[in-house]
Design a protein around this motif. Structure first.
Motif, PDB file in Angstrom:
ATOM      1  N   LEU A   1      23.745   6.889 -15.136  1.00  0.00           N
ATOM      2  CA  LEU A   1      23.327   5.708 -14.379  1.00  0.00           C
ATOM      3  C   LEU A   1      21.845   5.390 -14.597  1.00  0.00           C
ATOM      4  O   LEU A   1      21.462   4.225 -14.736  1.00  0.00           O
ATOM      5  N   LEU A   2      21.017   6.429 -14.614  1.00  0.00           N
ATOM      6  CA  LEU A   2      19.583   6.197 -14.812  1.00  0.00           C
ATOM      7  C   LEU A   2      19.294   5.630 -16.193  1.00  0.00           C
ATOM      8  O   LEU A   2      18.438   4.756 -16.355  1.00  0.00           O
ATOM      9  N   LYS A   3      20.013   6.097 -17.193  1.00  0.00           N
ATOM     10  CA  LYS A   3      19.826   5.559 -18.550  1.00  0.00           C
ATOM     11  C   LYS A   3      20.318   4.118 -18.626  1.00  0.00           C
ATOM     12  O   LYS A   3      19.633   3.240 -19.150  1.00  0.00           O
ATOM     13  N   GLU A   4      21.512   3.888 -18.100  1.00  0.00           N
ATOM     14  CA  GLU A   4      22.139   2.561 -18.186  1.00  0.00           C
ATOM     15  C   GLU A   4      21.403   1.510 -17.366  1.00  0.00           C
ATOM     16  O   GLU A   4      21.120   0.415 -17.841  1.00  0.00           O
ATOM     17  N   ARG A   5      21.094   1.835 -16.123  1.00  0.00           N
ATOM     18  CA  ARG A   5      20.516   0.825 -15.212  1.00  0.00           C
ATOM     19  C   ARG A   5      19.000   0.726 -15.247  1.00  0.00           C
ATOM     20  O   ARG A   5      18.442  -0.323 -14.948  1.00  0.00           O
TER      21      ARG A   5
ATOM     22  N   SER B   1      14.446   7.172 -20.883  1.00  0.00           N
ATOM     23  CA  SER B   1      14.433   7.427 -22.329  1.00  0.00           C
ATOM     24  C   SER B   1      14.964   8.796 -22.726  1.00  0.00           C
ATOM     25  O   SER B   1      15.551   8.936 -23.791  1.00  0.00           O
ATOM     26  N   ASP B   2      14.754   9.817 -21.906  1.00  0.00           N
ATOM     27  CA  ASP B   2      15.110  11.177 -22.311  1.00  0.00           C
ATOM     28  C   ASP B   2      15.481  12.004 -21.084  1.00  0.00           C
ATOM     29  O   ASP B   2      14.942  11.789 -20.000  1.00  0.00           O
ATOM     30  N   VAL B   3      16.390  12.958 -21.292  1.00  0.00           N
ATOM     31  CA  VAL B   3      16.838  13.824 -20.199  1.00  0.00           C
ATOM     32  C   VAL B   3      16.752  15.284 -20.641  1.00  0.00           C
ATOM     33  O   VAL B   3      17.258  15.647 -21.701  1.00  0.00           O
ATOM     34  N   SER B   4      16.076  16.104 -19.841  1.00  0.00           N
ATOM     35  CA  SER B   4      16.050  17.559 -20.048  1.00  0.00           C
ATOM     36  C   SER B   4      16.904  18.181 -18.960  1.00  0.00           C
ATOM     37  O   SER B   4      16.824  17.782 -17.795  1.00  0.00           O
ATOM     38  N   TYR B   5      17.699  19.177 -19.336  1.00  0.00           N
ATOM     39  CA  TYR B   5      18.653  19.764 -18.397  1.00  0.00           C
ATOM     40  C   TYR B   5      18.426  21.268 -18.289  1.00  0.00           C
ATOM     41  O   TYR B   5      18.225  21.944 -19.300  1.00  0.00           O
ATOM     42  N   HIS B   6      18.460  21.786 -17.067  1.00  0.00           N
ATOM     43  CA  HIS B   6      18.360  23.230 -16.847  1.00  0.00           C
ATOM     44  C   HIS B   6      19.330  23.624 -15.746  1.00  0.00           C
ATOM     45  O   HIS B   6      19.387  22.987 -14.692  1.00  0.00           O
ATOM     46  N   ARG B   7      20.101  24.686 -15.970  1.00  0.00           N
ATOM     47  CA  ARG B   7      21.005  25.223 -14.952  1.00  0.00           C
ATOM     48  C   ARG B   7      20.443  26.552 -14.473  1.00  0.00           C
ATOM     49  O   ARG B   7      20.197  27.464 -15.262  1.00  0.00           O
TER      50      ARG B   7
ATOM     51  N   LEU C   1      11.179   3.257 -13.853  1.00  0.00           N
ATOM     52  CA  LEU C   1      11.833   4.381 -14.521  1.00  0.00           C
ATOM     53  C   LEU C   1      12.048   4.107 -16.007  1.00  0.00           C
ATOM     54  O   LEU C   1      12.465   4.998 -16.747  1.00  0.00           O
ATOM     55  N   ALA C   2      11.761   2.902 -16.448  1.00  0.00           N
ATOM     56  CA  ALA C   2      11.955   2.520 -17.854  1.00  0.00           C
ATOM     57  C   ALA C   2      11.108   3.405 -18.762  1.00  0.00           C
ATOM     58  O   ALA C   2       9.921   3.632 -18.510  1.00  0.00           O
TER      59      ALA C   2
ATOM     60  N   LEU D   1      27.684  15.962 -11.030  1.00  0.00           N
ATOM     61  CA  LEU D   1      26.810  15.037 -10.303  1.00  0.00           C
ATOM     62  C   LEU D   1      25.623  14.630 -11.172  1.00  0.00           C
ATOM     63  O   LEU D   1      25.300  13.445 -11.293  1.00  0.00           O
ATOM     64  N   LEU D   2      24.996  15.607 -11.812  1.00  0.00           N
ATOM     65  CA  LEU D   2      23.830  15.307 -12.643  1.00  0.00           C
ATOM     66  C   LEU D   2      24.201  14.492 -13.874  1.00  0.00           C
ATOM     67  O   LEU D   2      23.422  13.629 -14.306  1.00  0.00           O
TER      68      LEU D   2
END
Length: 105
Positions: free
Chosen positions: A62-66, A70-76, A37-38, A55-56
């Motif tokens: 957690l995914l960034k830290e552990r 590198s990047d997160v896109s968010y959609h609701r 996942l790096a 939750l997200l």
């Protein structure tokens, strides 16, 4: 459907219909698993239910830290009962390495 006709003592006949059916299993080909996942870009889809955003946000942190995401896109989504906009799905498919859908409480 199986059906049976029953006669009652009043002379009225009732037709009973078996409402069960065989399951329809769609063909599904899962995406290949990532080896790491790096430095990956993730997409997060919020189903608009209570606590989905929280939750997200926790999963994203957690995914960034552990794992070094590198990047997160968010959609609701506008509603839990409606599917995500196909344009959003297509955009995430081209911009993200993987996508997580949250189902709130």
């Amino acid at each position: 459907h199986r059906s049976k006709t029953l006669a009652t003592t009043t002379g009225v006949q009732h037709l009973l219909v078996d409402p069960t059916t065989s399951p329809i299993v769609p063909t599904f080909i899962p995406a290949p698993r990532l080896s790491s996942l790096a430095d990956k870009r993730i997409g997060l889809i919020d189903d608009a239910k209570e606590n989905a955003r929280e939750l997200l946000e926790e999963v994203s942190g957690l995914l960034k830290e552990r794992y070094g995401v590198s990047d997160v896109s968010y959609h609701r989504k506008p509603s839990a009962s409606k599917p995500a906009d196909p344009a959003v799905i297509e955009e995430m498919a081209s911009d993200c390495d993987y996508v997580i859908v949250a189902i709130g409480s």
